[in-house]
Design a protein around this motif. Structure first.
Motif, PDB file in Angstrom:
ATOM      1  N   LEU A 139      -7.502  -3.612  -5.610  1.00 14.19           N
ATOM      2  CA  LEU A 139      -8.255  -2.447  -5.144  1.00 14.19           C
ATOM      3  C   LEU A 139      -7.322  -1.352  -4.634  1.00 14.19           C
ATOM      4  O   LEU A 139      -7.415  -0.902  -3.491  1.00 14.19           O
ATOM      5  CB  LEU A 139      -9.265  -2.860  -4.071  1.00 14.19           C
ATOM      6  N   THR A 140      -6.428  -0.917  -5.514  1.00  8.92           N
ATOM      7  CA  THR A 140      -5.550   0.208  -5.180  1.00  8.92           C
ATOM      8  C   THR A 140      -6.389   1.464  -4.992  1.00  8.92           C
ATOM      9  O   THR A 140      -7.279   1.756  -5.792  1.00  8.92           O
ATOM     10  CB  THR A 140      -4.522   0.425  -6.300  1.00  8.92           C
ATOM     11  N   ILE A 141      -6.118   2.199  -3.927  1.00  2.00           N
ATOM     12  CA  ILE A 141      -6.805   3.457  -3.643  1.00  2.00           C
ATOM     13  C   ILE A 141      -5.966   4.603  -4.211  1.00  2.00           C
ATOM     14  O   ILE A 141      -4.778   4.723  -3.899  1.00  2.00           O
ATOM     15  CB  ILE A 141      -7.008   3.672  -2.131  1.00  2.00           C
ATOM     16  N   TRP A 142      -6.588   5.440  -5.036  1.00  3.11           N
ATOM     17  CA  TRP A 142      -5.945   6.620  -5.612  1.00  3.11           C
ATOM     18  C   TRP A 142      -6.477   7.879  -4.931  1.00  3.11           C
ATOM     19  O   TRP A 142      -7.631   7.913  -4.498  1.00  3.11           O
ATOM     20  CB  TRP A 142      -6.212   6.696  -7.112  1.00  3.11           C
ATOM     21  N   HIS A 143      -5.638   8.915  -4.866  1.00  2.73           N
ATOM     22  CA  HIS A 143      -5.984  10.152  -4.159  1.00  2.73           C
ATOM     23  C   HIS A 143      -5.797  11.352  -5.079  1.00  2.73           C
ATOM     24  O   HIS A 143      -4.857  11.413  -5.865  1.00  2.73           O
ATOM     25  CB  HIS A 143      -5.079  10.309  -2.924  1.00  2.73           C
ATOM     26  N   SER A 144      -6.713  12.313  -4.980  1.00  2.45           N
ATOM     27  CA  SER A 144      -6.632  13.558  -5.756  1.00  2.45           C
ATOM     28  C   SER A 144      -7.198  14.704  -4.930  1.00  2.45           C
ATOM     29  O   SER A 144      -7.982  14.507  -3.998  1.00  2.45           O
ATOM     30  CB  SER A 144      -7.419  13.421  -7.070  1.00  2.45           C
ATOM     31  N   ARG A 145      -6.817  15.938  -5.312  1.00  5.63           N
ATOM     32  CA  ARG A 145      -7.432  17.140  -4.743  1.00  5.63           C
ATOM     33  C   ARG A 145      -8.177  17.934  -5.805  1.00  5.63           C
ATOM     34  O   ARG A 145      -8.832  18.932  -5.467  1.00  5.63           O
ATOM     35  CB  ARG A 145      -6.358  18.052  -4.102  1.00  5.63           C
ATOM     36  N   ASP A 146      -8.085  17.514  -7.080  1.00  4.29           N
ATOM     37  CA  ASP A 146      -8.696  18.302  -8.158  1.00  4.29           C
ATOM     38  C   ASP A 146      -9.369  17.462  -9.237  1.00  4.29           C
ATOM     39  O   ASP A 146      -9.806  18.001 -10.265  1.00  4.29           O
ATOM     40  CB  ASP A 146      -7.645  19.208  -8.813  1.00  4.29           C
ATOM     41  N   GLN A 166      -2.743  10.194  -7.495  1.00  6.08           N
ATOM     42  CA  GLN A 166      -1.568   9.544  -6.926  1.00  6.08           C
ATOM     43  C   GLN A 166      -2.008   8.260  -6.208  1.00  6.08           C
ATOM     44  O   GLN A 166      -2.972   8.262  -5.441  1.00  6.08           O
ATOM     45  CB  GLN A 166      -0.923  10.517  -5.936  1.00  6.08           C
ATOM     46  N   PRO A 167      -1.340   7.104  -6.471  1.00  5.19           N
ATOM     47  CA  PRO A 167      -1.738   5.870  -5.779  1.00  5.19           C
ATOM     48  C   PRO A 167      -1.317   5.887  -4.317  1.00  5.19           C
ATOM     49  O   PRO A 167      -0.220   6.329  -3.978  1.00  5.19           O
ATOM     50  CB  PRO A 167      -1.000   4.788  -6.560  1.00  5.19           C
ATOM     51  N   ARG A 168      -2.194   5.399  -3.433  1.00  7.66           N
ATOM     52  CA  ARG A 168      -1.901   5.352  -2.001  1.00  7.66           C
ATOM     53  C   ARG A 168      -1.467   3.952  -1.575  1.00  7.66           C
ATOM     54  O   ARG A 168      -0.451   3.769  -0.918  1.00  7.66           O
ATOM     55  CB  ARG A 168      -3.135   5.781  -1.201  1.00  7.66           C
ATOM     56  N   GLY A 169      -2.266   2.961  -1.873  1.00 10.15           N
ATOM     57  CA  GLY A 169      -1.977   1.595  -1.461  1.00 10.15           C
ATOM     58  C   GLY A 169      -3.143   0.708  -1.825  1.00 10.15           C
ATOM     59  O   GLY A 169      -4.203   1.179  -2.229  1.00 10.15           O
ATOM     60  N   ALA A 170      -2.951  -0.595  -1.679  1.00  5.56           N
ATOM     61  CA  ALA A 170      -3.974  -1.570  -2.041  1.00  5.56           C
ATOM     62  C   ALA A 170      -4.755  -1.987  -0.803  1.00  5.56           C
ATOM     63  O   ALA A 170      -4.180  -2.241   0.256  1.00  5.56           O
ATOM     64  CB  ALA A 170      -3.337  -2.785  -2.698  1.00  5.56           C
ATOM     65  N   ALA A 171      -6.078  -2.059  -0.949  1.00  7.91           N
ATOM     66  CA  ALA A 171      -6.941  -2.418   0.174  1.00  7.91           C
ATOM     67  C   ALA A 171      -7.144  -3.921   0.301  1.00  7.91           C
ATOM     68  O   ALA A 171      -7.589  -4.396   1.351  1.00  7.91           O
ATOM     69  CB  ALA A 171      -8.300  -1.729   0.024  1.00  7.91           C
ATOM     70  N   LEU A 172      -6.847  -4.670  -0.748  1.00  2.02           N
ATOM     71  CA  LEU A 172      -7.154  -6.099  -0.771  1.00  2.02           C
ATOM     72  C   LEU A 172      -5.872  -6.892  -1.010  1.00  2.02           C
ATOM     73  O   LEU A 172      -5.215  -6.730  -2.044  1.00  2.02           O
ATOM     74  CB  LEU A 172      -8.170  -6.393  -1.871  1.00  2.02           C
ATOM     75  N   THR A 173      -5.507  -7.734  -0.072  1.00 10.45           N
ATOM     76  CA  THR A 173      -4.269  -8.505  -0.189  1.00 10.45           C
ATOM     77  C   THR A 173      -4.506  -9.997  -0.337  1.00 10.45           C
ATOM     78  O   THR A 173      -3.653 -10.705  -0.863  1.00 10.45           O
ATOM     79  CB  THR A 173      -3.366  -8.258   1.038  1.00 10.45           C
ATOM     80  N   ASP A 180     -10.662  15.999  -0.105  1.00  4.58           N
ATOM     81  CA  ASP A 180      -9.941  14.885  -0.714  1.00  4.58           C
ATOM     82  C   ASP A 180     -10.894  14.008  -1.522  1.00  4.58           C
ATOM     83  O   ASP A 180     -12.073  13.860  -1.185  1.00  4.58           O
ATOM     84  CB  ASP A 180      -9.265  14.035   0.362  1.00  4.58           C
ATOM     85  N   TYR A 181     -10.342  13.429  -2.581  1.00  9.37           N
ATOM     86  CA  TYR A 181     -11.083  12.491  -3.421  1.00  9.37           C
ATOM     87  C   TYR A 181     -10.314  11.177  -3.456  1.00  9.37           C
ATOM     88  O   TYR A 181      -9.086  11.167  -3.629  1.00  9.37           O
ATOM     89  CB  TYR A 181     -11.242  13.036  -4.841  1.00  9.37           C
ATOM     90  N   TYR A 182     -11.054  10.082  -3.298  1.00 10.39           N
ATOM     91  CA  TYR A 182     -10.456   8.758  -3.357  1.00 10.39           C
ATOM     92  C   TYR A 182     -11.179   7.945  -4.425  1.00 10.39           C
ATOM     93  O   TYR A 182     -12.388   8.069  -4.617  1.00 10.39           O
ATOM     94  CB  TYR A 182     -10.548   8.067  -1.996  1.00 10.39           C
ATOM     95  N   LEU A 183     -10.409   7.111  -5.088  1.00  9.43           N
ATOM     96  CA  LEU A 183     -10.906   6.418  -6.266  1.00  9.43           C
ATOM     97  C   LEU A 183     -10.311   5.024  -6.291  1.00  9.43           C
ATOM     98  O   LEU A 183      -9.128   4.827  -5.999  1.00  9.43           O
ATOM     99  CB  LEU A 183     -10.469   7.202  -7.507  1.00  9.43           C
ATOM    100  N   THR A 184     -11.137   4.040  -6.603  1.00  8.05           N
ATOM    101  CA  THR A 184     -10.623   2.700  -6.844  1.00  8.05           C
ATOM    102  C   THR A 184     -11.373   2.096  -8.016  1.00  8.05           C
ATOM    103  O   THR A 184     -12.366   2.661  -8.499  1.00  8.05           O
ATOM    104  CB  THR A 184     -10.706   1.819  -5.588  1.00  8.05           C
ATOM    105  N   PHE A 185     -10.895   0.937  -8.466  1.00  6.03           N
ATOM    106  CA  PHE A 185     -11.366   0.348  -9.710  1.00  6.03           C
ATOM    107  C   PHE A 185     -11.449  -1.166  -9.584  1.00  6.03           C
ATOM    108  O   PHE A 185     -10.885  -1.766  -8.666  1.00  6.03           O
ATOM    109  CB  PHE A 185     -10.383   0.675 -10.856  1.00  6.03           C
ATOM    110  N   SER A 186     -12.098  -1.797 -10.543  1.00  3.46           N
ATOM    111  CA  SER A 186     -12.042  -3.254 -10.638  1.00  3.46           C
ATOM    112  C   SER A 186     -10.580  -3.677 -10.799  1.00  3.46           C
ATOM    113  O   SER A 186      -9.858  -3.133 -11.634  1.00  3.46           O
ATOM    114  CB  SER A 186     -12.832  -3.749 -11.848  1.00  3.46           C
ATOM    115  N   SER A 187     -10.159  -4.663 -10.014  1.00  2.77           N
ATOM    116  CA  SER A 187      -8.773  -5.137 -10.142  1.00  2.77           C
ATOM    117  C   SER A 187      -8.699  -6.568 -10.644  1.00  2.77           C
ATOM    118  O   SER A 187      -7.603  -7.090 -10.864  1.00  2.77           O
ATOM    119  CB  SER A 187      -8.039  -5.002  -8.807  1.00  2.77           C
TER     120      SER A 187
END
Length: 536
Positions: free
Chosen positions: A91-98, A103-110, A77-84
């Motif tokens: 800090l939305t976490i995105w998920h990929s396999r390739d 695909q967005p998963r959820g936000a880490a910072l509320t 699995d690959y996870y990716l986040t960016f400056s928000s």
């Protein structure tokens, strides 16, 4: 057909394909400098999709404002986040396999802790960490952790680093944990990664570009550390994030030990936009990652040529390791399709931006407030197929609008809006609280938003409920209104051009986002929000 006509036709066809035949009229016609890319594949709401379905992909892999990518490889699995920045939840976490389909998963910072700049996403042992630089009063770097990538994430704790940005977590050969920082500095972390264990120290003097190059400034930032083949590699951004298209660039250095000494890459810079005719401008802030098939790639950001308004988009560039243990980027200017890495499965790319408000509001994954107050979440609820948004402030500038990230160069969005007495509501294209445009209304009059100001107030013939549509076609903006639920439309008598609604005009490192707002008193009810990307 005569031989001469056949020859002329053949030459014309070959010329159209960019093939030159010596000894023909076609030989005097230069071949196109760049082949045109194929049409985009289209996904949710007709948005462009990077995976072309034939083993190749087009950049960007994540369109719209996805700057300062922080990539984590976690098994398959690959996870990716960016400056928000000022968007919350952030800090939305995105998920990929390739590495191509995300695909967005959820936000880490509320909780709003300030404007979030380039983070570091790491896994140490079984625990996930986010190191979060924040522009606030004072500036600081925070740390948050979770035992699962989807959280819950701990409340961020300030580390007391007031003079640095862009942390990168790295583990030395002796097991010690460090944060590398902007400017060639680093600081040791405690064993649990949740506090500092020493002073900031200077360990690296970044490579300098020729004086005659057009850049924004030296600005060494965004260090990324990778251990591969017995070497520690450090990728750094210099030249400034925006400004001239030729400014931002990627440089590299390496060392046998994380404690140095660092030697400069003989081919620096590894990536740089050479002139503004290229497809991507201001390319930089790179990370390295190994794909499931063993190939290596770099993720970094860049501005799409002519579209500063879309912010810095996420780009994927193949790399190769050279015989002397260095690396080089081999994707060129990223204008052409590239061969896609073979993944361990594919997730659906992106998400629909349209929203019927028939379930929980996708805060953080889709919607986000701009610079919210501590109680901003209490303003929203979903009921009876409508988003109920309590009014706040006098205009979008003071009312924390609700925004989306749209990554196409042309699109339209529309919504049915009903307001209480005393409420003003509408649809907007929002850069920040001092630069936005759009159309709103109260029970008696429209309000035209332009240049971050409230301007014309023509009469509203529809009353307290209407459907609004905003069309942004390559920076040309038009508005339409409907009093019968979208059966018939009337063009609003004010058009706009928004190519200047971006960082090089206003600062802030943001993008022009579609969204909605409610101001004044009472609440507005939004129904059937429909987004559609338009093909240029």
């Amino acid at each position: 057909m005569t031989v001469g006509r056949r020859g002329a036709l053949k030459a014309a066809l070959l010329g159209a394909a960019g093939i030159v035949l010596p000894g023909t009229a076609n030989a005097a016609t230069p071949a196109p400098s760049r082949p045109q890319p194929p049409h985009w594949r289209r996904g949710f709401d007709n948005q462009r999709v990077p995976d072309l379905g034939n083993g190749t992909f087009l950049n960007p892999v994540l369109a719209g404002d996805h700057p300062d990518p922080a990539i984590l490889k976690d098994g398959a699995d690959y996870y990716l986040t960016f400056s928000s920045f000022d968007a919350y939840p952030g800090l939305t976490i995105w998920h990929s396999r390739d590495l191509v389909n995300w695909q967005p998963r959820g936000a880490a910072l509320t909780r709003n802790i300030g404007s979030v700049w380039a983070p570091s996403l790491e896994k140490h042992g079984a625990r996930y960490f986010l190191y979060i630089p924040v522009k606030a009063d004072p500036n600081d770097i925070f740390v948050s952790w979770a035992d699962h990538i989807d959280g819950p994430w701990s409340d961020p704790v300030a580390l007391g680093l007031h003079d640095h940005i862009d942390p990168c977590h790295a583990v030395a050969e002796d097991g010690s944990r460090w944060l590398f920082l902007s400017g060639g500095d680093r600081v040791r972390l405690a064993a649990d990664g949740l506090s500092l264990a020493g002073p900031v120290e200077h360990v690296y003097d970044p490579w300098r570009y020729p004086e005659e190059w057009d850049v924004e400034g030296f600005s060494p930032e965004g260090p990324k550390i990778h251990h591969h083949g017995g070497w520690y590699y450090m990728l750094t951004a210099v030249g400034g994030t925006a400004g001239p298209p030729t400014g931002h660039m990627v440089i590299a250095a390496r060392a046998r030990s994380l404690h140095g000494p660092w030697e400069q890459h003989p081919g620096n810079p590894l990536v740089r936009t050479v002139n503004d005719s290229e497809a991507w401008w201001s390319r930089g802030h790179a990370s390295l990652v190994e794909a499931p098939d063993g190939t290596w790639w770099s993720l970094y950001h860049g501005f799409e040529a002519g579209f500063w308004t879309l912010g810095r988009q996420c780009l994927l560039d193949p790399i190769e390791w050279t015989a002397d243990g260095w690396l080089r980027m081999i994707g060129g200017d990223l204008s052409r399709p590239l061969r896609k890495p073979r993944g361990a499965g594919v997730v659906p790319h992106g998400m629909a931006l349209s929203d019927r408000f028939d379930g929980p509001l996708a805060m953080g994954r889709k919607w986000a407030f701009f610079r919210p107050g501590p109680d901003e979440g209490k303003r929203v609820r979903v009921a009876d197929g409508a988003l109920h948004l309590a009014a706040r402030g006098a205009a979008p500038s003071s009312g924390s609008p609700l925004l989306l990230t749209a990554g196409d160069t042309s699109y339209s969005f529309e919504c049915d809006i009903e307001i209480d007495p005393g409420t003003t509501a509408g649809l907007i294209l929002f850069y920040d609280d001092r630069l936005y445009c759009g159309l709103g209304f109260d029970a008696e009059r429209f309000v035209t938003h332009q240049y971050g100001m409230e301007r014309g107030r023509p009469a509203n013939p529809h009353g307290r409920r209407m459907r609004l549509r905003v069309t942004n076609r390559r920076h040309i903006v038009s508005f339409h209104t409907s009093g019968d639920g979208g059966k018939t439309w009337r063009r609003f008598d004010r058009g706009m051009e928004v190519s200047g609604y971006h960082h090089n005009v206003r600062g802030g490192f943001l993008m022009l986002r579609p969204g909605l707002y409610a101001a004044g008193a009472g609440e507005a009810r939004f129904r059937d929000f429909t987004f559609k990307a338009l093909e240029d």
